[in-house]
Write a protein that holds these residues in place. Structure first.
Motif, PDB file in Angstrom:
ATOM      1  N   THR A   1      43.168  38.080  43.348  1.00 56.84           N
ATOM      2  CA  THR A   1      43.761  39.361  43.894  1.00 56.84           C
ATOM      3  C   THR A   1      43.328  39.926  45.640  1.00 56.84           C
ATOM      4  N   ILE A   2      41.928  39.559  45.514  1.00 56.05           N
ATOM      5  CA  ILE A   2      41.183  39.950  47.023  1.00 56.05           C
ATOM      6  C   ILE A   2      41.724  38.968  48.060  1.00 56.05           C
ATOM      7  N   LYS A   3      41.903  37.693  47.603  1.00 55.14           N
ATOM      8  CA  LYS A   3      42.393  36.810  48.622  1.00 55.14           C
ATOM      9  C   LYS A   3      43.736  37.242  49.043  1.00 55.14           C
ATOM     10  N   VAL A   4      44.594  37.658  48.350  1.00 54.14           N
ATOM     11  CA  VAL A   4      45.990  37.710  48.559  1.00 54.14           C
ATOM     12  C   VAL A   4      46.173  39.207  49.320  1.00 54.14           C
ATOM     13  N   ARG A   5      45.137  40.019  49.200  1.00 57.16           N
ATOM     14  CA  ARG A   5      45.371  41.421  49.839  1.00 57.16           C
ATOM     15  C   ARG A   5      44.621  41.037  51.355  1.00 57.16           C
ATOM     16  N   LEU A   6      43.630  40.187  51.431  1.00 55.54           N
ATOM     17  CA  LEU A   6      43.190  39.808  52.718  1.00 55.54           C
ATOM     18  C   LEU A   6      44.239  39.308  53.623  1.00 55.54           C
ATOM     19  N   GLN A   7      44.894  38.232  52.823  1.00 55.71           N
ATOM     20  CA  GLN A   7      45.909  37.436  53.725  1.00 55.71           C
ATOM     21  C   GLN A   7      47.021  38.191  54.363  1.00 55.71           C
TER      22      GLN A   7
END
Length: 301
Positions: free
Chosen positions: A33-39
């Protein structure tokens, strides 16, 4: 030369891989979830700070604003998709190994294991692409403050209603570009590390749980080292409004490099790498435990 337990059973790989995939999602989804929001965070206006300054800032804001449930948002889609997806992934790897064996006693080389892993990446894309599309849309909607989709099923229905099956499968080519080489690296690395970590005179099938966790975790890191640039392009493309990128990933790549530089292809790198080790360690441990159980209850399968 690589060693692997004999004989190879794609059917057992199928069932054990499904269990391993469930283990992976439970451990790894919060950082995904964190990865997608950062991307996918929007480019800040001149003079304004970005929405998230990094992995830990995104984690803190998500936890404070949405609680633990926010970290697990969108998990229904990968849970529903991941069991058959990892089952098919490990089945594809087992089939790829078997197809390259002239006799059941043949020991495969590492390039052959890489090729078998690439086949598994092709197999999984049919399941992976729509699940990734739905997951990414649900993960970013909470961050943007709007609630367009009430859940995974509602998201799938709306996508199909708006653009048909092509809307659901948007980003399939990028999913292939990510998963085919990354899966080859994933399985080859795991088999290589298992061989290295096996004590002299012992069988790889007797490897201890800590060594399996270590081999699986490092395999996940090697996998994502290959996968993250196409994954960034895929996340951006799958969450973009219809028509924004008419030429597909080429438009996404040009825009990212023009506006944010080559480093933008590694957005979310920290979150990915923090997630990769424990999630894939859990996946391979779950797989090996399930394989031992299947060998016990159905040795002839």
């Amino acid at each position: 030369m690589a060693e692997q337990p004999q004989p190879i059973s794609p059917v057992k790989n199928f069932f054990a891989g499904g269990f391993g995939g469930v283990c992976l999602v439970f451990v790894g989804h919060p950082l995904d979830t964190i990865k997608v929001r950062l991307q996918t965070q929007p480019k800040p206006q001149p003079g304004q700070p970005p929405l998230y300054s990094g992995t830990f800032d995104c984690f803190r804001k998500t936890l404070v604003g949405e609680g633990v449930r926010g970290l697990y948002r969108g998990m229904a889609a990968p849970i529903v998709g991941v069991t058959p997806m990892f089952a098919v992934c490990f089945f594809g790897f087992g089939l790829g190994k078997r197809l390259q064996q002239r006799t059941p006693d043949d020991i495969l080389t590492y390039p052959q294991l890489f090729a078998a892993g690439m086949l598994s990446g092709v197999f999984t894309t049919v399941i992976m692409a729509p699940g990734e599309r739905i997951k990414c849309l649900l993960q970013i909607q909470a961050a943007t403050g709007e609630t367009k989709y009430s859940g995974s099923l509602d998201c799938a229905k709306q996508l199909y209603r708006e653009a048909g099956i092509r809307g659901v499968y948007k980003g399939t080519v990028l999913t292939l570009m990510r998963d085919v080489p990354a899966s080859g690296m994933y399985f080859m690395t795991y088999e290589w590390l298992k061989n290295i970590l096996t004590p002299e005179g012992k069988s790889v099938s007797d490897l201890s749980a800590p060594r399996i966790l270590f081999a699986g975790g490092l395999a996940g890191i090697f996998n994502w080292a290959v996968a993250i640039p196409p994954d960034v392009l895929k996340s951006r493309f799958q969450t973009a409004p219809p028509g924004k990128y008419p030429n597909g990933f080429r438009d996404v790549l040009r825009e990212l490099i023009r506006e944010e530089g080559v480093a933008s292809l590694y957005k979310g790198f920290t979150a990915v790498m923090i997630r990769a080790f424990p999630a894939n360690a859990a996946c391979f441990l779950g797989f090996e435990v399930a394989m031992k159980f299947l060998n016990w209850v159905a040795p002839g399968l």
